[in-house]
Structure formats: structure tokens, C-alpha cells
Design an enzyme around this catalytic site. Structure first.
Site, mmCIF file in Angstrom:
data_model
loop_
_atom_site.group_PDB
_atom_site.id
_atom_site.type_symbol
_atom_site.label_atom_id
_atom_site.label_comp_id
_atom_site.label_asym_id
_atom_site.label_seq_id
_atom_site.Cartn_x
_atom_site.Cartn_y
_atom_site.Cartn_z
ATOM 1 N N SER A 134 -59.263 42.650 30.986
ATOM 2 C CA SER A 134 -59.369 42.713 29.528
ATOM 3 C C SER A 134 -58.191 41.978 28.911
ATOM 4 C CB SER A 134 -59.354 44.174 29.066
ATOM 5 O OG SER A 134 -59.251 44.277 27.659
ATOM 6 N N TYR A 146 -55.029 53.107 28.349
ATOM 7 C CA TYR A 146 -56.083 52.197 28.812
ATOM 8 C C TYR A 146 -55.519 50.788 28.976
ATOM 9 C CZ TYR A 146 -60.208 49.175 28.587
ATOM 10 O OH TYR A 146 -61.151 48.200 28.842
#
Length: 225
Positions: A134, A146
């Protein structure tokens, strides 16, 4: 190619499975929920040769078993895609540590054990290990665990790439920005479709064996970070 995708029943994973089938590849996938997996596999059956098994990506024995079942179904593995992952609400002050544990096991431990389980096949077939990272693994967001898991994926991919130099195995880390999936409670104004991520992966895999596309970052036009 014979492609194994973890967490393939929704979002980016589902697009990876469908686009790979449409491109003529064999696909084996995993999912955490048997009913959802069965419905997804039924929907994909008209697209090509596909099967799957219920497995927790953060469990070593289940991951190893899923690799073995993928080999049985496809006759081998050329590409292993560590896609399974999720995010939880809250930050480092008000988040739930039990949810953090599950997220870290899935997002960080999961890709590592998939690589370990798949490497004998990838080495024998001069295949490719793919990590779905990501852009969150490129930037720090305040109090966001995260983000830390995706930084770990970025480092894991590069570490594995260096370890495998000379083996013929390629390692590809794909870092999408905002993607229009159920991960968001409200979809950002600037977001790409999951199919865009899948097509980027297939492009990377289509390169000659002499070309190692090791990192792809893609964002929607207009995304700031």
C-alpha cells in the site's frame, strides 16, 4: 501461469482472481468464510479454471495446507500472491489490542509464511512472489498501526528480493493508493478500481524473465499521498 491468491473473495483479491482467470491463467484462492468462498467460486466458474479452500492467512498450518491443495489442483504454483489483509478502527491510544494482534498476524506474518510455504515451488518453477502492499507503506499516518503493517510488507518484499537474487525467482511489491473497496466507510473522491491493481500485477508478471519489476506504486489521479 498457475496463480495462488490469498484472501481472494472480496476487494482487490476478488479482482486479482477474476482478472487472472480472464487472462487465461489457472487460479486457486483462499478465504476465511466458507459460504462466501463457495459463492465466489461459483460466480467465477464461467471465467476459467478456479478452486479454493477456507484458510486463515495468519495461521502457518492452514497456509501450508492451502499451498499443498493449490499444487494438487493446478499441478504446481508459478505465482503466489500475499493479498489477504485488513484494517481496524482506532489509533494507538483508543484502538483494541486484540484486533491489532489479528491484523498484524494477517498483514505481516501472513505474507511471510506464504512466502516460506510457496518458495520451494517458486524456486523450482522460477516463479514470482507478489505482495499487495500500500502507499500507506510509504507514508506515516498519526497513530495508525495498519500503516506500520504495510511498512513491514514493503521491507519484507525487498528483503526477500535480495535473498532470492540468483535463483530466478522474482519478487513484486504492489503499493496501491486509495482503492474503491469495502475497506472504506466512505469511498475517497480519488480512488482506483480493484481491477486496476489486478491489471498492474498481470503487467508485471508478463515481463520477460530477464526483467524484474520489483515495485509498482499506483494512485488515482488527484490522490495527495
Amino acid at each position: 501461469m498457475r496463480i495462488l491468491v490469498t484472501g481472494g473473495t472480496s476487494g482487490i483479491g476478488a479482482a486479482l482472481v477474476r482478472e487472472s482467470l480472464l487472462a487465461g491463467h489457472l487460479v486457486f484462492t483462499t478465504g476465511r468464510h466458507q459460504d462466501r468462498l463457495a459463492r465466489f467460486l461459483e460466480s467465477c466458474a464461467p471465467l476459467g479454471h478456479v478452486d479454493g479452500v477456507m484458510a486463515d492467512a495468519g495461521d502457518w498450518h492452514q497456509s501450508l495446507a492451502s499451498v499443498e491443495q493449490a499444487i494438487d489442483f493446478m499441478g504446481g504454483i508459478d505465482v503466489a500472491v500475499a493479498n489477504a489483509g485488513f484494517s481496524v478502527g482506532g489509533d494507538l491510544l483508543d484502538g483494541d489490542p486484540e484486533q491489532w494482534r489479528d491484523m498484524i498476524l494477517t498483514n505481516v506474518y501472513g505474507p511471510a509464511i506464504l512466502a516460506k510455504a510457496s518458495l520451494p515451488q517458486l524456486t523450482a518453477n522460477r516463479g514470482t512472489m507478489v505482495f499487495i502492499g500500500s502507499t500507506a507503506g510509504r507514508k506515516v499516518y498519526p497513530g495508525n498501526l495498519y500503516t506500520a503493517t504495510k511498512w513491514a510488507v514493503t521491507g519484507l518484499a525487498e528483503s526477500l528480493r535480495q535473498q532470492l537474487v540468483g535463483t530466478g525467482v522474482r519478487v513484486l511489491n504492489i503499493a496501491p493508493g486509495h482503492v474503491d473497496t469495502a475497506l472504506w466507510t466512505e469511498t475517497p473522491d480519488a480512488a482506483i478500481e480493484p481491477e486496476t491493481v489486478a491489471k498492474a500485477m498481470l503487467w508485471g508478471l508478463s515481463q520477460p524473465a530477464s526483467v524484474d519489476v520489483s515495485d509498482i506504486t499506483l494512485r488515482a489521479t488527484g490522490q495527495e499521498f
